[in-house]
Write a protein that holds these residues in place. Structure first.
Motif, PDB file in Angstrom:
ATOM      1  N   LEU A  83       0.957  -1.395  -0.033  1.00 37.21           N
ATOM      2  CA  LEU A  83       0.002   0.085  -0.039  1.00 37.21           C
ATOM      3  C   LEU A  83       1.050   1.372  -0.051  1.00 37.21           C
ATOM      4  O   LEU A  83       0.498   2.364  -0.712  1.00 37.21           O
ATOM      5  N   LEU A  84       1.870   1.216   0.734  1.00 38.28           N
ATOM      6  CA  LEU A  84       2.824   2.258   0.672  1.00 38.28           C
ATOM      7  C   LEU A  84       3.477   2.852  -0.461  1.00 38.28           C
ATOM      8  O   LEU A  84       3.613   3.746  -1.033  1.00 38.28           O
ATOM      9  N   GLY A  85       3.761   1.511  -1.338  1.00 36.11           N
ATOM     10  CA  GLY A  85       4.350   1.523  -2.510  1.00 36.11           C
ATOM     11  C   GLY A  85       3.400   2.328  -3.515  1.00 36.11           C
ATOM     12  O   GLY A  85       3.822   3.075  -4.399  1.00 36.11           O
ATOM     13  N   GLN A  86       1.938   1.901  -3.395  1.00 37.85           N
ATOM     14  CA  GLN A  86       1.286   2.486  -4.353  1.00 37.85           C
ATOM     15  C   GLN A  86       1.137   4.032  -4.079  1.00 37.85           C
ATOM     16  O   GLN A  86       0.955   4.765  -5.033  1.00 37.85           O
ATOM     17  N   MET A  87       1.181   4.410  -2.643  1.00 37.68           N
ATOM     18  CA  MET A  87       0.819   5.693  -2.381  1.00 37.68           C
ATOM     19  C   MET A  87       2.210   6.499  -3.133  1.00 37.68           C
ATOM     20  O   MET A  87       2.044   7.764  -3.363  1.00 37.68           O
ATOM     21  N   ARG A  88       3.199   5.874  -2.726  1.00 34.25           N
ATOM     22  CA  ARG A  88       4.578   6.535  -3.135  1.00 34.25           C
ATOM     23  C   ARG A  88       4.557   6.721  -4.779  1.00 34.25           C
ATOM     24  O   ARG A  88       4.810   7.819  -5.065  1.00 34.25           O
ATOM     25  N   LYS A  89       4.009   5.773  -5.395  1.00 35.23           N
ATOM     26  CA  LYS A  89       3.994   5.855  -6.892  1.00 35.23           C
ATOM     27  C   LYS A  89       3.083   6.831  -7.266  1.00 35.23           C
ATOM     28  O   LYS A  89       3.263   7.691  -8.328  1.00 35.23           O
ATOM     29  N   GLN A  90       1.982   7.082  -6.648  1.00 32.26           N
ATOM     30  CA  GLN A  90       1.030   8.090  -7.002  1.00 32.26           C
ATOM     31  C   GLN A  90       1.589   9.440  -6.788  1.00 32.26           C
ATOM     32  O   GLN A  90       1.385  10.232  -7.693  1.00 32.26           O
ATOM     33  N   LYS A  91       2.179   9.254  -5.708  1.00 37.13           N
ATOM     34  CA  LYS A  91       2.872  10.784  -5.283  1.00 37.13           C
ATOM     35  C   LYS A  91       3.990  11.269  -6.541  1.00 37.13           C
ATOM     36  O   LYS A  91       3.948  12.417  -6.696  1.00 37.13           O
ATOM     37  N   ASP A  92       4.588  10.415  -6.892  1.00 37.07           N
ATOM     38  CA  ASP A  92       5.499  10.611  -7.764  1.00 37.07           C
ATOM     39  C   ASP A  92       5.042  10.976  -9.070  1.00 37.07           C
ATOM     40  O   ASP A  92       5.691  11.817  -9.834  1.00 37.07           O
ATOM     41  N   ILE A  93       3.726  10.252  -9.520  1.00 35.65           N
ATOM     42  CA  ILE A  93       3.297  10.810 -10.828  1.00 35.65           C
ATOM     43  C   ILE A  93       2.710  12.118 -10.612  1.00 35.65           C
ATOM     44  O   ILE A  93       2.869  12.705 -11.622  1.00 35.65           O
ATOM     45  N   TRP A  94       2.108  12.502  -9.553  1.00 31.44           N
ATOM     46  CA  TRP A  94       1.573  13.916  -9.261  1.00 31.44           C
ATOM     47  C   TRP A  94       2.595  14.844  -9.217  1.00 31.44           C
ATOM     48  O   TRP A  94       2.453  15.989  -9.735  1.00 31.44           O
ATOM     49  N   GLY A  95       3.758  14.405  -8.803  1.00 32.32           N
ATOM     50  CA  GLY A  95       4.765  15.388  -8.502  1.00 32.32           C
ATOM     51  C   GLY A  95       5.635  15.942  -9.830  1.00 32.32           C
ATOM     52  O   GLY A  95       6.470  16.884  -9.829  1.00 32.32           O
ATOM     53  N   ARG A  96       5.709  14.882 -10.886  1.00 32.52           N
ATOM     54  CA  ARG A  96       6.439  15.034 -12.137  1.00 32.52           C
ATOM     55  C   ARG A  96       6.032  16.433 -12.837  1.00 32.52           C
ATOM     56  O   ARG A  96       4.791  16.736 -12.956  1.00 32.52           O
ATOM     57  N   ASN A  97       6.914  17.062 -13.515  1.00 34.08           N
ATOM     58  CA  ASN A  97       6.677  18.168 -14.521  1.00 34.08           C
ATOM     59  C   ASN A  97       6.054  17.598 -15.836  1.00 34.08           C
ATOM     60  O   ASN A  97       6.361  16.472 -15.933  1.00 34.08           O
ATOM     61  N   LYS A  98       5.362  18.251 -16.235  1.00 31.28           N
ATOM     62  CA  LYS A  98       4.699  18.004 -17.572  1.00 31.28           C
ATOM     63  C   LYS A  98       5.982  18.129 -18.540  1.00 31.28           C
ATOM     64  O   LYS A  98       6.800  18.940 -18.497  1.00 31.28           O
TER      65      LYS A  98
END
Length: 110
Positions: A83-98
């Motif tokens: 679950l923490l891995g899923q949350m970390r991955k989602q955070k990384d996706i949102w944090g990326r620059n376009k």
């Protein structure tokens, strides 16, 4: 964060509840900004196998992890890192620059 522990065909022991609450403290840092986060921990016992399901609903997002083994305590050690891995991955996706570059306009034009 609201933690609910359920059992289907199984009565969760006090020690399992204590271990689950202790391990779910790791989730608190990820959902600390959202006081309305709901964590549902379900343990099911069927055919000699314990199935554990952990669902977290926070900020409009739902995260879910599941594990099966002979011990519900082993399942806790598996589902929380998933679950923490899923949350970390989602955070990384949102944090990326376009992709691409920012539009830069010269003020002397136009």
């Amino acid at each position: 964060m609201k933690l609910e522990i359920y059992g289907k065909n199984y009565n969760p022991s006090d020690s399992l509840k204590a271990v689950t609450e202790k391990k779910c403290a790791k989730l608190r840092r990820r959902v600390s900004k959202d006081g309305d986060a709901q964590v549902k921990f379900t343990v099911t016992f069927e055919n000699g196998v314990y199935s554990t399901d952990l669902t977290v609903v926070t900020r409009g997002q739902t995260y879910r992890a599941e594990a099966q083994s002979d011990s519900p305590f082993d399942n806790v050690d598996v589902v929380i890192p998933r679950l923490l891995g899923q949350m970390r991955k989602q955070k990384d996706i949102w944090g990326r620059n376009k992709k691409g570059t920012a539009n830069v306009y010269d003020e002397s034009e136009g």
